[in-house]
Design a protein around this motif. Sequence first.
Motif, PDB file in Angstrom:
ATOM      1  N   GLY A 128      -2.801   5.630 -12.913  1.00  0.00           N
ATOM      2  CA  GLY A 128      -2.016   4.379 -12.415  1.00  0.00           C
ATOM      3  C   GLY A 128      -2.111   4.420 -11.065  1.00  0.00           C
ATOM      4  O   GLY A 128      -2.487   5.292 -10.360  1.00  0.00           O
ATOM      5  N   CYS A 129      -1.432   3.461 -10.337  1.00  0.00           N
ATOM      6  CA  CYS A 129      -1.083   3.294  -9.053  1.00  0.00           C
ATOM      7  C   CYS A 129       0.076   2.705  -8.637  1.00  0.00           C
ATOM      8  O   CYS A 129       0.483   1.486  -9.137  1.00  0.00           O
ATOM      9  CB  CYS A 129      -2.170   2.410  -8.264  1.00  0.00           C
ATOM     10  N   VAL A 130       1.037   3.151  -7.731  1.00  0.00           N
ATOM     11  CA  VAL A 130       2.293   2.802  -7.487  1.00  0.00           C
ATOM     12  C   VAL A 130       2.066   2.326  -6.070  1.00  0.00           C
ATOM     13  O   VAL A 130       1.536   2.969  -5.102  1.00  0.00           O
ATOM     14  CB  VAL A 130       3.369   3.988  -7.433  1.00  0.00           C
ATOM     15  N   PHE A 131       2.608   1.054  -5.953  1.00  0.00           N
ATOM     16  CA  PHE A 131       2.744   0.372  -4.552  1.00  0.00           C
ATOM     17  C   PHE A 131       4.129   0.323  -4.001  1.00  0.00           C
ATOM     18  O   PHE A 131       4.993  -0.350  -4.869  1.00  0.00           O
ATOM     19  CB  PHE A 131       2.121  -1.125  -4.390  1.00  0.00           C
ATOM     20  N   PHE A 132       4.617   1.055  -2.914  1.00  0.00           N
ATOM     21  CA  PHE A 132       5.861   1.136  -2.300  1.00  0.00           C
ATOM     22  C   PHE A 132       6.225   0.142  -1.215  1.00  0.00           C
ATOM     23  O   PHE A 132       5.215   0.221  -0.516  1.00  0.00           O
ATOM     24  CB  PHE A 132       6.249   2.629  -2.117  1.00  0.00           C
ATOM     25  N   GLY A 135       0.782   3.884   4.120  1.00  0.00           N
ATOM     26  CA  GLY A 135       1.051   2.683   4.790  1.00  0.00           C
ATOM     27  C   GLY A 135       1.664   2.689   6.113  1.00  0.00           C
ATOM     28  O   GLY A 135       1.919   4.033   6.712  1.00  0.00           O
ATOM     29  N   PRO A 136       1.880   1.633   6.925  1.00  0.00           N
ATOM     30  CA  PRO A 136       2.592   1.949   8.285  1.00  0.00           C
ATOM     31  C   PRO A 136       3.661   2.714   8.419  1.00  0.00           C
ATOM     32  O   PRO A 136       3.638   3.688   9.193  1.00  0.00           O
ATOM     33  CB  PRO A 136       2.696   0.475   8.720  1.00  0.00           C
ATOM     34  N   ARG A 139       7.732  -2.688   6.478  1.00  0.00           N
ATOM     35  CA  ARG A 139       8.190  -2.775   4.765  1.00  0.00           C
ATOM     36  C   ARG A 139       7.298  -2.050   4.171  1.00  0.00           C
ATOM     37  O   ARG A 139       7.694  -1.482   2.985  1.00  0.00           O
ATOM     38  CB  ARG A 139       8.263  -4.259   4.368  1.00  0.00           C
ATOM     39  N   TYR A 140       5.924  -2.282   4.344  1.00  0.00           N
ATOM     40  CA  TYR A 140       4.819  -1.434   3.382  1.00  0.00           C
ATOM     41  C   TYR A 140       4.931   0.002   3.619  1.00  0.00           C
ATOM     42  O   TYR A 140       4.675   0.429   4.821  1.00  0.00           O
ATOM     43  CB  TYR A 140       3.468  -2.030   3.567  1.00  0.00           C
ATOM     44  N   THR A 141       5.466   0.868   2.561  1.00  0.00           N
ATOM     45  CA  THR A 141       5.343   2.081   2.725  1.00  0.00           C
ATOM     46  C   THR A 141       3.914   2.799   2.270  1.00  0.00           C
ATOM     47  O   THR A 141       3.518   3.792   3.038  1.00  0.00           O
ATOM     48  CB  THR A 141       6.257   2.876   1.786  1.00  0.00           C
ATOM     49  N   LEU A 160      12.950  10.340   4.567  1.00  0.00           N
ATOM     50  CA  LEU A 160      11.629  10.562   4.842  1.00  0.00           C
ATOM     51  C   LEU A 160      11.167   9.763   6.028  1.00  0.00           C
ATOM     52  O   LEU A 160      10.546  10.700   6.872  1.00  0.00           O
ATOM     53  CB  LEU A 160      10.818  10.093   3.606  1.00  0.00           C
ATOM     54  N   VAL A 161      11.498   8.633   5.980  1.00  0.00           N
ATOM     55  CA  VAL A 161      11.061   7.672   7.193  1.00  0.00           C
ATOM     56  C   VAL A 161      12.476   6.894   7.780  1.00  0.00           C
ATOM     57  O   VAL A 161      13.003   6.180   6.922  1.00  0.00           O
ATOM     58  CB  VAL A 161      10.270   6.759   6.773  1.00  0.00           C
ATOM     59  N   ALA A 162      12.983   7.405   8.811  1.00  0.00           N
ATOM     60  CA  ALA A 162      14.122   6.665   9.386  1.00  0.00           C
ATOM     61  C   ALA A 162      13.670   5.370   9.764  1.00  0.00           C
ATOM     62  O   ALA A 162      12.643   5.143  10.546  1.00  0.00           O
ATOM     63  CB  ALA A 162      14.675   7.583  10.459  1.00  0.00           C
ATOM     64  N   PRO A 163      14.758   4.454   9.757  1.00  0.00           N
ATOM     65  CA  PRO A 163      14.347   3.198  10.310  1.00  0.00           C
ATOM     66  C   PRO A 163      14.276   2.804  11.717  1.00  0.00           C
ATOM     67  O   PRO A 163      13.513   2.047  12.225  1.00  0.00           O
ATOM     68  CB  PRO A 163      15.705   2.083   9.988  1.00  0.00           C
TER      69      PRO A 163
END
Length: 456
Positions: A374-378, A434-435, A404-406, A395-398
């Motif tokens: 499978g593949c999960v899109f976050f 992602g970005p 938006r795309y992880t 994990l990633v601070a704002p």
Amino acid sequence: MLRGSRSACFLIVFGMLAVSRAARAEDGPEPRDAGSHSPEVGSEPSRRPADDPFDRVKNIPLGEQVSLSLGGQHRLGYELTDGLAGPMPESVLFSRNLLHVDAHGGPFRAFVQWGGHYALGAPTRDEPPGSDLFDVQQAFVEWSATSRDVRFVARVGRQEMALGSTRWVGIRDGTNVRQAFDIARLTLTGADWSVEGFGGVVPLLERGVLDDAPSARNPFWGVYATVAVLPRKLFSLEAFYLGRGRPSVTYGDVQGREVRHAFGVRAFGQTGSGFEYIGHALAQFGTVGDARILAWGLAGGLWQRLPFAPLRLGVRGDALSGDGRADDGRVSTFHAYFPNQTFFSALPLIYPSNLYEVHPLVQWELDAVTLEAGCVFFFRQSVHDAVYTPPGGVLVAPSVSDARYTGAQLSVSLGYRVTRHFTFNAEYSHVVAGPSLRAVTGGDVDFLGTWTTFTY
């Protein structure tokens, strides 16, 4: 990228496919719940060898209506992760060793389980839940009775507890140290319904010997009810309330003691044509310091079993709230309590908070083999909140990224039940950053894990 090993990982995946084809049989195991995922393989076969030597210690009579059962589990796991931190891949060897004594006397039962959990290779994993040298994993007493077709079970002590599909409260089998609670629990079960209530605390895990003490500052309580609304598993409904307190948490600029209440429902069922469905809806309230909690969560899954092949095609999804503003006196970050951390894959990279995700996948279920791909899109639900990682850290601070795309996580997993007691599991995952994730990792993430388990 696991220099020189990326191609080896793909060869391993190809080998998984070859093994699954070679092990093909006419009938497969019962399907796993549409909301669960675990690197452990499925249930035991119904036919048990008559000369199994371990059966001799499963029912040792000690007197009239008194018996003793002995057993255990030994799991050896290897995990290789590249791309999360540092120039070198993280290579860890895990060892889980559990031994138990189960005594029955009439309506009473006493169960004690000891555990030794070890992690070699990475200092950051040599602590709970990666390592716990020796401690009591479970120790409880139980009383059961039946009256007018209703079964009563009362249990007090340290115990593991999985609720519903384990989406929000699970035993955390994917990690080396499983989740346990110091609680009192009462379960009532009828012909097509069950209700259970519990209350207690979460033990504080320490790395040493016999040092996992109950923590009064971490209470946990709740009520969970299930009813079969329609016959033949067509439609069942669960309703639950779960409360939890934590001594100190931080969400953005809000910090303090947290008391969180979650109210939820779960609907699930299946049809004779092989269609399965599951849906969750939750609302959370409470306080963090002087700030109010108002969070929500939606989750679900759809499956179709194919009539011409041992395949299940499915898609799962989540929408879990994040915090929209840092200075409004309200915390909207959804918190999943004690989730199944291997729900997305055996690489527990993303925690179910502030999240949109969609997860198409396929399962090939044979007699002794389960293959899943499978593949999960976050995506972030709120770009003003963090991307979270287990057990709920940032994990990633704002402030690092507002994308938006992880990322997307592709996974292939294999479960092979070699014998009644011996199982082998393996998984390869590749995370296309992602970005927002790339701002922390600098690139993609690779994961390879194998788990060999002997249970008796």
